[in-house]
Design an enzyme around this catalytic site. Structure first.
Site: not given
Lengths: 652, 652
Positions: A138, A189-190, A265, A317, A333, A335, A413
């Site tokens: 991250h 990665g994210h 994800h 997720e 989620e 988010c 988050c």
């Protein structure tokens, strides 16, 4: 691609929200979430797990001794807080808050390394390991969020300190990663840095900022796969090794231009797609846009809940497969629905098509604000469409589903994401291109917008989503000829439109891509009166959705309704809607912050006293008796006693 | 407790199965599973993961060098193989097989330690760590299975070598564990030793063997909890630490006499309950029996699938909560249904009540043999009641569910468990007490049973479960007066019974606890002709089962039916049964090994071409058109092409 279609957003500063529905949420964000989160970031909430976030920055800056605490992405919590706080300043100045942000920014800046690097996890634990695990650690995610915060704060205050810090960090990243031979071929990665870079580029207009975003987008999923190389080189573990995901969890299974489906994800996914849409728009990249459109269609027509929730499974997720939309084991989620809005908003800036704004509206009024309690103190990470409290406790497959909102999460988050979304709502209402000013969301506001070269005050007043009427007042500095494009909501079956109380005949040629294009001459005080009929509607799913075959959901306007045990007793699964139910509705000022309640006839399975008898019996036809049903807006569920909840009800 | 009610089983040697349905399964066990497993245990199956089992024994015996391989409970695979092989010898002598078993037993004996200890994992890895992790390391589990094997082989052949070894092991365990101050207060982490000890006690009549079983039963769940002490003392990890299970996974959350519900790992649970019932019967322990009865009622009336499957969740392969019986995410391990039969069989020996035999029949004809393919080469660990192959691949919650049987498992518990169950079927047919000979299962057989002191040949001929007729021929050596108790199956709504073709008027007083008690004078060649009407029946669930509200299942006789895509096309979830369906059935000799097929009228949701359109649409009433439905026995599913399967169908 017809470049005429490209639209710009209206700067938040020009749009002041004055809305009976949303102002209370903005007040919550301003008065509750933002101050509470600041305390949380500083580990001053006695009952909560410590965040360690500010502490980490202090340690990284050498002000304090200690170990890194929290998740590897803990820095992003401060970033999201700064961003939300910055947005709130636009809406409502607050010198004390601004000073706190400045101090936080000073701290961030003092933690930044000589070479521009900034990530407290590696600064504290050893810089020799930085950039060795893009896949899971991250660094780029934290950079992206901090860059978004910097952009927001710059727009809010004109102050460049954080922005300049982040430009140095971006320059550092740019030196490390890229197509050149001496650079690593990595990417986040994210995802989030992609869209952050595009926001930066909008300010700097520096090609290298655009190019870095493009590179991240284009390199993703290329063979040899960077995440595999990195794994081998640094001997990293791979959590999804035996999973059907493999690298799809990171949307890196294929180059993005070859992707057709929303995968992995869900939050990562929609953040990537947002960045893709940004780059496609900026570079007029048809191929990339087509990938966005394919993924959009797949997601919205096959993998999205009626509430705007996305991510069918708690495993990773993540998205699963087409039409797999279980109501009880869903992830959904908060988010992810927020990220869906980001993606839709960007697609809307490419093509003003109402399908994009419909999804924004759907997510905002349902699956996003379901994430926050009406008092602003508790949050859902997961937003189910069917809940049995006992199952959430005793069935591992539903342990991620909570029957009540939680105070604060270790992985915090969703609350700050909610805060930054609510505080930036003003940016979603309009877009403008050379053809028209598009009004996407019927949210009350007062704005100053340039129409045909003339500064024009626009006031929208409405009690949407409860009331069917929207009034738009135009006050140009002088008479102008201009086009106002009004979204006809996807849920709306009948409407009327008046100009100064004179009905306008809506002919087919006035409608384009779901918008009513009103080209007219406007003078001071002109009013457009919209009337969207808002009957209670029964909605069905595509029968490919196994979970919803033989069931219906109830909507009125953009609001999805649900049944709660509180109003309808235990065993919501024993209820059925007759095929021609009688519906009524009324506004209840004092219930759940003020809502329109829907009431309907219904049927309930008679408890035939099998309860204490056999589990299996010879069939006798079920006996249903009449049962009055009370429906509340989905977003307002779980604000009273813990109990069952249901969106999709069986029908005759 | 009325001791008159205690029944004994008839030794397997006296009962020879000659049954059109079961003989083919016994042949499979004898000719396929047992030889195949022997090869597997010896690592001679090229495509399978090595078992390491025989190798471990060789290493432990000092015959070979090497490391321990496989699971910590790998020894039990050999034990179950010996047991199944021993049972098969009773049914069908086989000197070659017997010699192989003798050699295996020699190997086991040579691995046994001076002090009686036997567990290859610890013998190889270090005896200093033995008995330090009863909770998870399966020493007592392996001991229990090997003891059961020893008992079976002793009964089959009269040979005592393995039995004597196991008595030495039991003596060793008895020295280590017990109520005395110098002994540890432990008990099995995975139960089975309890019932094995009771089988040993039946042979030895040594109090210490009974006492050890009693101790394990009574000590379980007592505070301070042994598993906690052991954990602290040996610094063990605890997998279920943050689980809602805690020690309930091991049925150790409470002393067994205080337990009311079937909890935790389903196989462990039913093995424990079987041991509890054994001890309750032997010691006439009312309190313990009441616990068995409470747990039985909870399990059978609230936590059992219509197929006899138990264990609703893949998480811990476990029970969840009352009426939680999801059809698609179910675990329903083959071994758990087998253990359910063990428990039911023991309850039946306490009280001959048809509810126990009904469950044995239900499990045998449905959820147990569903675990094996018709050709005997592939196995289900998990037995779902609803399958969508795509979901098994792409949804983590259903990844444990396989749409086709697998060749052999690393954790190979189900195949040998199936083998030992099928080969010991003869022991489930009858029980006898001083009041009557009870006939529980209508399985064709020829038996020699003592009736009223007279050796009597009993022949049962039937084409059950396909045919409605069962003929019981009695040939006592001389005329006798005796009572034959015939189970009236729980599924049966109407029947007739004749003696020598003369109908007997069945009056209420002839029925006791679900058995028809025929007290009569019997002479050579007397025949009882039973006719159980076997119409197709629609079955409903208790409406507390959320998964089945508004649905029905189809049964004929003891057989649960299902729909397969192969016969009924894709989208089984679009099917509905009209409230008065037309049913027909016929025997198909060449289909799926010979089955009665059920056909019915049905309805299918019309594909209204929403497929490629919106996910959500304004409600229009579903349109159903007629659709012929073809039902096959549940156990026979997944023997053709991979596709959808469904047991519970929606009804009008």
């Amino acid at each position: 691609m017809n470049t005429n279609y490209f639209s710009k957003t209206i700067p938040m500063k020009q749009v002041t929200i004055k809305d009976s529905f949303w102002n209370s949420y903005m007040e919550l964000a301003k008065n509750k979430i933002i101050p509470y989160q600041w305390e949380a970031l500083n580990d001053r909430i006695p009952e909560a797990e410590p965040s360690h976030c500010i502490n980490n920055f202090k340690i990284a800056a050498g002000i304090q001794e200690g170990k890194f605490g929290g998740f590897v992405f803990q820095d992003s919590d401060l970033a999201k807080w700064i961003e939300a706080a910055a947005f709130s300043l636009v809406w409502c100045q607050n010198p004390t808050l601004e000073q706190t942000i400045d101090e936080a920014i000073d701290l961030v800046a003092s933690a930044q390394q000589e070479d521009g690097y900034l990530d407290t996890y590696y600064i504290i634990n050893g810089l020799e390991d930085r950039w060795t695990n893009l896949k899971d650690n991250h660094e780029m995610y934290c950079a992206g969020h901090m860059l978004e915060a910097a952009v927001a704060y710059y727009h809010a205050t004109g102050k460049r300190k954080l922005l300049d810090c982040m430009i140095r960090l971006v320059d550092h990243i740019d030196k490390m990663f890229g197509p050149e031979d001496d650079k690593k071929k990595g990417y986040p990665g994210h995802e989030v840095l992609e869209m952050a870079l595009m926001k930066l580029y909008a300010i700097t207009k520096e090609e290298k900022h655009l190019n870095l975003a493009k590179y991240f987008i284009n390199q993703r999923g290329q063979k040899p796969l960077y995440f595999e190389l990195e794994q081998e080189e640094n001997n990293l573990s791979f959590y999804w090794k035996d999973s059907y995901f493999q690298f799809q969890y990171y949307q890196a299974g294929l180059p993005v231009r070859e992707q057709d489906e929303a995968v992995g994800h869900a939050v990562r996914a929609v953040y990537l797609y947002s960045g893709m849409a940004d780059v496609a728009r900026e570079t007029k990249d048809d191929e990339l846009l087509q990938a966005c459109q394919r993924i959009w269609a797949n997601m919205v027509h096959r993998r999205m809940y009626i509430t705007g929730a996305i991510g069918s499974s708690s495993y990773g997720e993540s998205f699963t497969f087409d039409y797999d939309l279980p109501n009880d084991t869903v992830y959904g989620e908060t988010c992810a629905s927020i990220g869906l809005v980001f993606f839709a908003h960007r697609m809307l800036q490419i093509h003003p098509r109402s399908e994009y704004a419909d999804v924004i509206e759907k997510a905002l009024y349902n699956g996003i604000i379901s994430g926050i309690s009406l008092d602003g103190t508790k949050f859902f990470y997961v937003n189910p469409l069917e809940v049995v409290p006992e199952a959430c406790e005793k069935d591992q497959l539903r342990r991620h589903v909570k029957p009540e909102r939680q105070k604060w999460f270790g992985c915090a988050c969703c609350p700050p994401n909610l805060a930054r979304t609510i505080t930036s709502l003003a940016s979603y209402i309009y877009t403008q291109n050379d053809k028209a000013l598009y009004l996407h969301l019927y949210i009350g506001n007062e704005s100053m917008i340039d129409l045909s070269g003339v500064n024009t005050k626009i006031s929208i007043s409405t009690s949407y989503p409860w009331d069917e009427n929207v009034t738009i007042k135009l006050s140009p500095a002088r008479a102008i000829e201009s086009t106002i494009a009004l979204r006809i909501p996807g849920w709306c079956r009948a409407y009327t439109i008046c100009k100064n109380n004179v009905e306008i005949a809506v002919t087919k040629d006035l409608i384009q891509d779901g918008y009513l294009l009103l080209h007219d001459r406007w003078t001071e005080g002109d009013a457009i009166e919209l009337h969207f009929e808002m009957p209670v509607q029964m909605i069905r799913s595509n029968p490919m959705v196994r979970a919803n075959v033989g069931k219906v959901a109830i909507m009125r306007g953009p609001i999805v309704y649900c049944l709660e045990q509180e109003d309808n007793d235990l065993h919501l699964d024993w209820l059925k809607l007759p095929s021609n139910p009688r519906f009524s509705y009324h506004y209840e000022k004092d219930l759940l912050g003020g809502i329109v309640i829907v009431e309907s006839s219904g049927l309930k399975l008679e408890d035939q006293s099998l309860k204490e008898a056999s589990l299996y019996e010879c069939y006798t036809k079920d006996i249903y008796t009449e049962k009055h049903l009370t429906w509340i807006p989905y977003y307002s569920w779980a604000n009273r006693n813990v109990g069952e909840m249901l969106v999709w009800i069986k029908t005759e």
